[in-house]
Design a protein around this motif. Structure first.
Motif, PDB file in Angstrom:
ATOM      1  N   ARG A  14      62.205 108.342 105.465  1.00 41.70           N
ATOM      2  CA  ARG A  14      61.840 108.055 106.860  1.00 41.70           C
ATOM      3  C   ARG A  14      61.899 106.545 107.139  1.00 41.70           C
ATOM      4  N   SER A  45      50.476 115.662 111.378  1.00 40.33           N
ATOM      5  CA  SER A  45      50.778 114.667 112.406  1.00 40.33           C
ATOM      6  C   SER A  45      49.605 114.411 113.346  1.00 40.33           C
ATOM      7  N   THR A  46      49.574 113.189 113.841  1.00 40.70           N
ATOM      8  CA  THR A  46      48.657 112.872 114.951  1.00 40.70           C
ATOM      9  C   THR A  46      49.414 112.958 116.278  1.00 40.70           C
ATOM     10  N   ASN A  51      56.630 113.719 106.281  1.00 38.99           N
ATOM     11  CA  ASN A  51      55.769 112.546 106.520  1.00 38.99           C
ATOM     12  C   ASN A  51      56.352 111.320 105.819  1.00 38.99           C
ATOM     13  N   SER A  52      55.799 110.140 106.199  1.00 33.68           N
ATOM     14  CA  SER A  52      56.387 108.908 105.682  1.00 33.68           C
ATOM     15  C   SER A  52      56.042 108.671 104.222  1.00 33.68           C
ATOM     16  N   THR A  96      54.866 112.097 115.015  1.00 25.72           N
ATOM     17  CA  THR A  96      55.765 112.587 113.965  1.00 25.72           C
ATOM     18  C   THR A  96      56.153 114.037 114.243  1.00 25.72           C
TER      19      THR A  96
HETATM   20  N1  LIG Z   1      50.881 108.624 113.467  1.00 25.48           N
HETATM   21  C1  LIG Z   1      51.548 109.605 112.708  1.00 25.48           C
HETATM   22  C2  LIG Z   1      50.777 110.068 111.548  1.00 25.48           C
HETATM   23  C3  LIG Z   1      51.717 110.598 110.531  1.00 25.48           C
HETATM   24  O1  LIG Z   1      52.241 109.518 109.883  1.00 25.48           O
HETATM   25  P1  LIG Z   1      53.699 109.442 109.268  1.00 25.48           P
HETATM   26  O2  LIG Z   1      53.757 108.048 108.831  1.00 25.48           O
HETATM   27  O3  LIG Z   1      53.729 110.408 108.188  1.00 25.48           O
HETATM   28  O4  LIG Z   1      54.645 109.749 110.348  1.00 25.48           O
HETATM   29  C4  LIG Z   1      51.955 110.761 113.615  1.00 25.48           C
HETATM   30  O5  LIG Z   1      52.394 110.521 114.726  1.00 25.48           O
HETATM   31  O6  LIG Z   1      51.853 111.897 113.257  1.00 25.48           O
END
Ligand SMILES: N[C@@H](CCOP(=O)(O)O)C(=O)O
Length: 723
Positions: free
Chosen positions: A322, A246-247, A316-317, A250
């Motif tokens: 999701r 995650s950044t 993750n997405s 998420t």
């Molecule tokens: N911006 C996202 C990055 C992870 O992407 P995801 O589409 O798998 O949720 C985050 O907030 O972690």
């Protein structure tokens, strides 16, 4: 069209009533939001539906009050007892390869733990549209509208109010919801009006005003609910936990939903690349937080490897579940516009799942005839992390991942997005556009939006910067209904805002910086700042000098009375004194402005050169324009101003009662004794004078009583007897 006639109402069996079952009316306001009507008629054991055969109804008011659920029953138990939403009700969904050819037979149950197709491609959740199409668009619109904003489990959630379009087969008992969604659609009136050429129909969908502060809640409720279902009876799958890279957003959503459901969560975060607020969210929610010395793409590779080895479910997405939740934001936008379709929707893009989720929500509503078209989509990327933008600019020729550079829009600092194919599909299907924003553009756009009453995150800044560019190029028209998707709450990114407003960012002008003003703790300094900031004038009219002179004269002759100048005397009250002194200073400043290029010291002399002669008829007889009258007034003004200027320090010192007391002390200590001595001498002298005067009087009286010489020697002619 399938509707229940308005004269149709349900009766509860006495057994159902005894169990606290609800009554249902046919008014749209009271209609049961929990279940498609036809399915309900046949399934609910305690409910009988009766319909009057009289067309148009009898005019009777059939509305009945809802009976409150028993006090010892919670809303989940109530839903469970009613059993209305459990089971599939004929609706279903499964995984299929993303963008699979029509003849593909590859499908997976949503209960399978699978993230990739056999060919290694992405998966997609496919709904049985033929089942959903048994109901017309108007039916779904009404059903979804009837559920908005309630506490009915689980339909009060903005996601689960569209359960049939999301995860139709899940039992409400397994749903993990924090009543997400139903987010604010903000009318950006001022931004559109003042900064975008008078756009009257500009909106910001605040997906970040949500439980964990980002749109990720919408997808996470679905994913964690499915995991909950897998872990519990009857499936009892051995899933040890749920994990994500995650950044920041998420991971926050995953840890909160897992905490609510008693499911362990594991988050991989790129060290030093997410905001403090985002870091603390999973920590607070009890997740296992791994801060890894790599970027997001590195974390993503690691979590995929780990979830392939350990019984950890990937959140993750890449996991298409999701997106089923995230797509409800699109349906919600349509709903908030009373099912009118906007012209443009601008979505910030990083890992690129969300742009596809929006497309999917709009497209599903079109296909099921809730609306008749889809809006054009814009995906906005940070220029420092812009693989999709480069791909778009190349005419979708060749996708190359990039190394994402640092960006204030840290949640979309992604160089190798997992949903690249989904994003391209969505943009092509909607005649979409990709735009990018530099760091300065995104921070300026965010800050400008903040100035109009928002508190946007930098990613929303990216979307707003894209909007500015598209408006400038005339791609988006003035009257186009345009939605900017705000993905996260601005408070998560307070640090970047602080840096911007402190102008601490190198190579950035920070045009809309609004740093706090450090002010001394005194009235004059505060007033100076406010006056400058608000561009207001402190009242002091042009005749202030004349008034001041008159007031001074009045005070000199009657200093004890409450006169207009009594307020400048110390010891009345500090606030009044402050104000008066400040006004005096203002007079001086204004006068200096009047004299313009001359100083107070030489003004009278300089102006003399400009005095003119005025004829009796009032005409100027010489070229100059300062009449003798005006000159006189100006000269007085300058004199008074000089005096005020000169005595300002003294006047300010008087504002404190203490200084007056000190002055009086001095007088009594040093001057009063001498005064007393002088008074005694004066008194003594007065006493001597008085004594002298008294003696004089006494002597005079005594002397006056003695016979006079004239009385002893009688005058002959006065004393001669008569003959
Ligand atoms: N911006 C996202 C990055 C992870 O992407 P995801 O589409 O798998 O949720 C985050 O907030 O972690």
């Amino acid at each position: 069209m399938i509707t229940i006639p308005s004269n149709c109402h349900r009766h509860l069996s006495s057994k159902a009533r005894a169990r606290g079952a609800e009554t249902l009316t046919t008014s749209p306001l009271f209609r049961n939001p929990n279940v498609p009507f036809l399915a309900l008629r046949h399934r609910h054991p305690g409910v009988v539906i009766s319909c009057s055969t009289t067309a148009g109804g009898s005019g009777e008011n059939h509305q009945q009050l809802k009976i409150r659920r028993p006090a010892d029953e919670n809303i989940r138990e109530e839903a469970h007892r009613r059993g209305e939403a459990s089971g599939s009700q004929g609706f279903s969904a499964c995984y299929v390869p993303f963008n699979a050819p029509a003849d593909s037979t590859e499908t997976y149950s949503l209960d399978d733990v699978v993230y990739r197709s056999r060919s290694g491609g992405l998966l997609d959740v496919r709904h049985d549209l033929s089942a959903l199409k048994r109901f017309p668009g108007s039916y779904w619109r009404d059903l979804f509208d009837s559920r908005v904003g309630r506490t009915t489990w689980p339909y009060g959630s903005g996601v689960w109010s569209k359960k049939e379009f999301v995860l139709p087969e899940i039992d409400p008992d397994h749903i993990v919801s924090l009543f997400e969604g139903n987010s604010n659609l903000f009318w950006a009136e001022r931004l559109g009006c003042d900064h975008l050429g008078g756009m009257p129909d500009l909106w910001v969908k605040h997906c970040g005003i949500s439980h964990t502060g980002s749109f990720k809640d919408l997808g996470m409720t679905v994913l964690v609910s499915q995991v909950n279902r897998l872990r519990r009876d009857p499936l009892n799958r051995p899933i040890a936990g749920v994990g994500c890279a995650s950044t920041g957003d998420t991971s926050a959503a995953l840890s909160a939903y897992c905490a609510a459901a008693r499911i362990p969560s594991i988050v991989f975060l790129p060290a030093d690349r997410i905001s403090l607020a985002q870091l603390v969210q999973p920590i607070a929610n009890g997740a296992t937080v791994l801060s890894i010395d790599t970027d997001f793409d590195g974390c993503m590779r690691l979590i995929r490897e780990v979830t392939a080895e350990l019984p950890i479910y990937l959140a993750n997405s890449l996991n298409s579940l999701r997106l089923e939740g995230q797509k409800t934001a699109a349906i919600e936008i349509l709903q908030q516009f009373d099912w009118e379709v906007p012209d443009w929707v601008i979505v910030p893009g990083g890992n690129l799942g969300n742009i596809y989720a929006f497309y999917k929500g709009f497209e599903m509503c079109r296909e099921l005839e809730l609306v008749d078209r889809v809006p054009r989509l814009v995906c906005a990327q940070a220029a420092n992390a812009n693989p999709l933008y480069l791909h778009y600019k190349s005419g979708w020729a060749d996708f190359k991942p990039v190394i994402a550079e640092d960006t204030f829009a840290s949640a979309i600092q992604i160089g190798d997005p997992v949903s690249i194919d989904r994003a391209v599909f969505a943009l092509e299907a909607t005649d979409g556009i990709v735009e990018e924003a530099t760091e300065e553009e995104l921070m300026d756009a965010m800050s400008l939006a903040d100035r109009t009453g928002m508190f946007a995150c930098p990613h929303t800044g990216v979307a707003l910067a894209a909007l500015f560019k598209l408006r400038e190029r005339g791609v988006i028209g003035t009257n186009d209904r345009t939605i900017v998707v705000s993905t996260a709450h601005g408070l998560k990114f307070a640090q970047s805002k602080v840096e911007y407003h402190s102008k601490e960012i190198s190579d950035m002008a920070c045009r809309y910086a609004n740093p706090p003003v450090n002010v001394k703790a005194n009235f004059g300094s505060v007033m100076d700042v406010l006056k400058k900031k608000l561009d207001v004038k402190v009242s002091s009219d042009k005749s202030a000098v004349g008034d001041a002179c008159a007031a001074t004269d009045e005070w000199v002759h009657n200093s004890q009375a409450e006169t207009s100048l009594s307020s400048i005397l110390p010891c009345i009250d500090e606030q009044t004194t402050n104000l008066t002194l400040y006004q005096s200073k203002e007079v001086i400043v204004q006068l200096v402005n009047v004299v313009n290029t001359v100083s107070l010291v030489n003004a009278s002399m300089v102006w003399q050169n400009y005095t003119c002669i005025v004829s009796d008829s009032g005409l100027y007889a010489t070229p100059s324009r300062v009449t003798p009258d005006i000159y006189q007034q100006l000269a007085v003004t300058v004199t008074v101003s000089c005096a005020l200027d000169h005595y300002m320090t003294f006047l300010i010192s008087l504002q404190n009662c203490q200084s007056v007391k000190e002055t009086f002390d001095l007088i009594t200590t040093f001057f009063c004794p001498q005064l007393e001595l002088d008074l005694r001498v004066v008194n003594a002298r007065l006493g001597l004078i008085s004594t002298g005067v008294m003696l004089c009087l006494i002597f005079w009286v005594l002397y006056a009583n003695r016979p006079q010489r004239e009385e002893v020697f009688v005058k002959p002619y006065e004393t001669k007897p008569q003959q």
